[in-house]
Scaffold this active site. Sequence first.
Site, mmCIF file in Angstrom:
data_model
loop_
_atom_site.group_PDB
_atom_site.id
_atom_site.type_symbol
_atom_site.label_atom_id
_atom_site.label_comp_id
_atom_site.label_asym_id
_atom_site.label_seq_id
_atom_site.Cartn_x
_atom_site.Cartn_y
_atom_site.Cartn_z
ATOM 1 N N TYR A 253 7.935 -9.792 5.937
ATOM 2 C CA TYR A 253 7.801 -8.352 6.155
ATOM 3 C C TYR A 253 8.478 -7.975 7.466
ATOM 4 O O TYR A 253 8.503 -8.756 8.421
ATOM 5 C CB TYR A 253 6.330 -7.952 6.239
ATOM 6 C CG TYR A 253 5.634 -7.791 4.912
ATOM 7 C CD1 TYR A 253 5.511 -6.534 4.313
ATOM 8 C CD2 TYR A 253 5.076 -8.893 4.263
ATOM 9 C CE1 TYR A 253 4.852 -6.387 3.098
ATOM 10 C CE2 TYR A 253 4.416 -8.746 3.055
ATOM 11 C CZ TYR A 253 4.307 -7.492 2.480
ATOM 12 O OH TYR A 253 3.657 -7.355 1.277
ATOM 13 N N ASP B 166 0.814 -1.208 0.000
ATOM 14 C CA ASP B 166 0.000 0.000 0.000
ATOM 15 C C ASP B 166 0.854 1.267 0.000
ATOM 16 O O ASP B 166 2.085 1.205 0.127
ATOM 17 C CB ASP B 166 -0.930 0.003 1.218
ATOM 18 C CG ASP B 166 -2.009 -1.067 1.132
ATOM 19 O OD1 ASP B 166 -2.381 -1.449 -0.001
ATOM 20 O OD2 ASP B 166 -2.473 -1.519 2.185
#
Length: 240
Positions: free
Chosen positions: A109, A50
């Site tokens: 991540y 995002d």
Amino acid sequence: MNLKFTISYDGTAFCGSQKQPNKNTVEDELLKVFKSINIDTKIILSGRTDRDVHATKQVFNAFIPDYWSDFDKLKKIINKRVDKAIKILNISRVDDKFHARFSAKTRTYRYLITTKPTNPFNQKYITYVKSVDEELLKLAIKEFEGVHDFIYFHKTGSEKENTIREIFKTKFYKYRDIYVFNFTANSYLRSQIRLMVGFLLEINSKKLTIDDLKKQLNCEKNIFKTPIEPNGLYLSKVKY
């Protein structure tokens, strides 16, 4: 031929990674560069990030004409033309069946926090917290490992119907003056990591407990719904 590209990018320069109408994204920028060197192709990203989320080793694949056999030259040309917020790290040839998204086995991540006040030069890349209870966070993050229904750990309106995911490995550690939340899984729901980190920081500040986390993971109660800011989040590795 099918080529695998490993790239890094500064997420603050784009409206996310995936192509969107009337918005500047990582995919848009790369397609623009390919077009400038007469390569008509599509890009398949390993996953979507995002706005304001960064990547140190994002992966995409694209079918490129065979005459681009000098990968070092191709890398230099793209890096010279592409926005400076993107860097091509490596290019390699892969089997035609390789798919950056569906061939991926795991995605890792990291989310970065610090107890040192941020400044104009790093505030887009790390999140400030007042204090860190390292041992508590090491214990709490382990609760996410395994198979869970993450229905209360994803952004409302997510296109995913199946909210069950398996997190293979988690780790919380300190590197110099930076604290790192590390998650490895096959795939994630939208904003899942930011919601998980947000919950962990609520535990860190003693506003919530590990028992609260267990209740939300077991879908007994939706206790915490606020994702942490995206600026500290990095897609750091995709394994095939």
